[in-house]
Design a protein around this motif. Structure first.
Motif, PDB file in Angstrom:
ATOM      1  N   ARG A  62       3.116  57.170  12.065  1.00 49.66           N
ATOM      2  CA  ARG A  62       2.274  56.669  10.969  1.00 49.66           C
ATOM      3  C   ARG A  62       2.165  57.693   9.838  1.00 49.66           C
ATOM      4  O   ARG A  62       2.116  57.335   8.662  1.00 49.66           O
ATOM      5  CB  ARG A  62       0.874  56.309  11.484  1.00 49.66           C
ATOM      6  CG  ARG A  62       0.836  55.054  12.328  1.00 49.66           C
ATOM      7  CD  ARG A  62      -0.573  54.706  12.738  1.00 49.66           C
ATOM      8  NE  ARG A  62      -1.347  54.180  11.628  1.00 49.66           N
ATOM      9  CZ  ARG A  62      -2.662  54.334  11.499  1.00 49.66           C
ATOM     10  NH1 ARG A  62      -3.333  55.043  12.398  1.00 49.66           N
ATOM     11  NH2 ARG A  62      -3.299  53.809  10.478  1.00 49.66           N
ATOM     12  N   GLU A  63       2.116  58.961  10.189  1.00 58.72           N
ATOM     13  CA  GLU A  63       2.036  60.001   9.157  1.00 58.72           C
ATOM     14  C   GLU A  63       3.312  60.011   8.321  1.00 58.72           C
ATOM     15  O   GLU A  63       3.267  60.137   7.093  1.00 58.72           O
ATOM     16  CB  GLU A  63       1.811  61.363   9.813  1.00 58.72           C
ATOM     17  CG  GLU A  63       1.825  62.545   8.864  1.00 58.72           C
ATOM     18  CD  GLU A  63       0.689  62.547   7.852  1.00 58.72           C
ATOM     19  OE1 GLU A  63       0.734  63.394   6.938  1.00 58.72           O
ATOM     20  OE2 GLU A  63      -0.240  61.709   7.949  1.00 58.72           O
ATOM     21  N   ARG A  66       3.668  57.387   5.575  1.00 63.38           N
ATOM     22  CA  ARG A  66       2.985  57.615   4.308  1.00 63.38           C
ATOM     23  C   ARG A  66       3.973  57.997   3.207  1.00 63.38           C
ATOM     24  O   ARG A  66       3.652  57.937   2.020  1.00 63.38           O
ATOM     25  CB  ARG A  66       1.940  58.735   4.456  1.00 63.38           C
ATOM     26  CG  ARG A  66       0.741  58.342   5.305  1.00 63.38           C
ATOM     27  CD  ARG A  66      -0.189  59.517   5.490  1.00 63.38           C
ATOM     28  NE  ARG A  66      -0.706  59.957   4.200  1.00 63.38           N
ATOM     29  CZ  ARG A  66      -1.072  61.208   3.924  1.00 63.38           C
ATOM     30  NH1 ARG A  66      -0.942  62.147   4.838  1.00 63.38           N
ATOM     31  NH2 ARG A  66      -1.557  61.509   2.737  1.00 63.38           N
ATOM     32  N   ARG A 141      -2.754  59.338  10.970  1.00 60.17           N
ATOM     33  CA  ARG A 141      -2.454  59.582   9.559  1.00 60.17           C
ATOM     34  C   ARG A 141      -3.361  60.687   9.040  1.00 60.17           C
ATOM     35  O   ARG A 141      -4.472  60.872   9.517  1.00 60.17           O
ATOM     36  CB  ARG A 141      -2.674  58.315   8.722  1.00 60.17           C
ATOM     37  CG  ARG A 141      -1.609  57.273   8.897  1.00 60.17           C
ATOM     38  CD  ARG A 141      -1.754  56.165   7.879  1.00 60.17           C
ATOM     39  NE  ARG A 141      -3.010  55.441   8.028  1.00 60.17           N
ATOM     40  CZ  ARG A 141      -3.485  54.604   7.111  1.00 60.17           C
ATOM     41  NH1 ARG A 141      -2.834  54.400   5.994  1.00 60.17           N
ATOM     42  NH2 ARG A 141      -4.613  53.969   7.315  1.00 60.17           N
ATOM     43  N   TYR A 142      -2.862  61.408   8.057  1.00 64.79           N
ATOM     44  CA  TYR A 142      -3.577  62.484   7.356  1.00 64.79           C
ATOM     45  C   TYR A 142      -3.693  63.745   8.231  1.00 64.79           C
ATOM     46  O   TYR A 142      -3.219  64.801   7.853  1.00 64.79           O
ATOM     47  CB  TYR A 142      -4.956  62.027   6.874  1.00 64.79           C
ATOM     48  CG  TYR A 142      -4.902  60.782   6.035  1.00 64.79           C
ATOM     49  CD1 TYR A 142      -4.256  60.773   4.802  1.00 64.79           C
ATOM     50  CD2 TYR A 142      -5.445  59.587   6.490  1.00 64.79           C
ATOM     51  CE1 TYR A 142      -4.173  59.622   4.034  1.00 64.79           C
ATOM     52  CE2 TYR A 142      -5.365  58.427   5.732  1.00 64.79           C
ATOM     53  CZ  TYR A 142      -4.730  58.452   4.508  1.00 64.79           C
ATOM     54  OH  TYR A 142      -4.643  57.317   3.771  1.00 64.79           O
ATOM     55  N   THR A 163       3.113  57.319  -1.047  1.00 57.39           N
ATOM     56  CA  THR A 163       2.610  56.946   0.271  1.00 57.39           C
ATOM     57  C   THR A 163       1.858  55.623   0.189  1.00 57.39           C
ATOM     58  O   THR A 163       1.418  55.192  -0.873  1.00 57.39           O
ATOM     59  CB  THR A 163       1.688  58.037   0.842  1.00 57.39           C
ATOM     60  OG1 THR A 163       0.630  58.302  -0.093  1.00 57.39           O
ATOM     61  CG2 THR A 163       2.449  59.316   1.086  1.00 57.39           C
TER      62      THR A 163
END
Length: 304
Positions: A62-63, A66, A141-142, A163
């Motif tokens: 998921r990261e 982005r 994520r993040y 992203t």
């Protein structure tokens, strides 16, 4: 032999099966001979081991999404147990150990989220075991502990350009300023020094040129002499928004650059400008496998 997985866009599968996973230049924050420093790795391949914990093995998906790519796959490959690699949490010092030791370190750490293995060489096509299609909702994520928390900072490090939902997030966190016109962007580009800021300006120029005057590619000619490969690659991509002899000549020059990424971006931009007429130019680089791969993919797309 240990099996590892490298996550990449499904668009890269054909190229990887033919040429292998090409390592990229990367700076790794590491612990080396008792010192903590940034070590440059000329050909780095990022991966994770295949573990019983499916989530941990694919936690970066998921990261990575982005970055704008929507469909990722897992490239499984095998390495000798004594292959030296770098392992560590992404924002902590990495250490150099064997593959087996790296896997053991990840398996035994109380919180393996955020860990990564970096192989300091490209992966040959004969080392690839299989390509695995993946659920596109795996991972964080993040940052690993973020879960459902929303970002509170609109800087380019926290919310990179391109992203998913980045525009809406930046508008919420930081109201947009008045957009600059083409002349203002060129003036700012000539004053900019930071690499990320130059790339940001080039991205904005690309968006502006596509809807305006496309005959002024010579405004970017001064960047041809820049020594940073990332900027040259961004230049090659930006030139794809222009048209005319200046843009074409600059891209043909960049097609001879030593960087694979620059040559790939240059060939792609030539096709954006000239469409099928670019084939005549690109056929002159028949000994360059990167450019020919771009050309073949274009031809396959228009014939299918």
């Amino acid at each position: 032999m240990p099996t590892l997985v490298h996550l990449t866009s499904h668009k890269n599968v054909k190229r990887i099966l033919h040429y292998g996973i090409i390592g990229v230049k990367s700076n790794v924050y590491c612990e080396f001979e008792g010192q903590q420093l940034n070590k440059e790795i000329k050909k780095a391949v990022y991966c994770m081991p295949i573990l019983q914990n499916y989530y941990i093995s694919h936690q970066w998906l998921r990261e990575l999404k982005r970055g704008g790519q929507k469909n990722f796959v897992g490239i499984h490959f095998r390495l000798g147990a004594e292959q030296l690699v770098w392992v560590g949490h992404y924002n902590r010092p990495h250490i150099q150990v064997t593959v087996n030791e790296a896997i053991a370190r990840i398996m035994n750490t109380p919180e393996p989220q955020g860990y990564e293995i970096i192989i300091p060489r490209s992966i040959n096509s004969n080392e690839i075991h299989k390509v695995k299609h993946l659920p596109q909702v795996l991972g964080w994520r993040y940052y690993p502990e973020a879960h459902s928390n929303k970002p509170t900072c609109a800087c380019l490090m926290c919310i990179p350009i391109g992203t998913i939902k980045s525009k809406k997030l930046r508008q919420r966190l930081e109201p947009p300023e008045k957009s600059q016109n083409y002349a203002e962007l060129i003036a700012e580009l000539k004053e900019a020094i930071a690499i990320d800021w130059i790339r940001e300006i080039l991205f904005n120029i690309y968006s502006t040129v596509r809807g305006g005057n496309r005959e002024k590619a010579n405004d970017l000619e001064f960047l041809l002499a820049h020594t940073n490969v990332e900027i040259i690659e961004a230049l090659a991509s930006t030139l794809g928004a222009y048209k005319g002899k200046n843009a074409i000549n600059m891209l043909l020059k960049l097609c001879t650059h030593e960087s694979n990424n620059v040559r790939e971006a240059s060939a792609t931009s030539l096709l954006n400008i000239l469409k099928q007429d670019a084939i005549v130019y690109l056929n002159n680089f028949k000994n360059d496998r990167v450019i020919i791969q771009v050309l073949n993919e274009y031809i396959n797309n228009i014939t299918n």
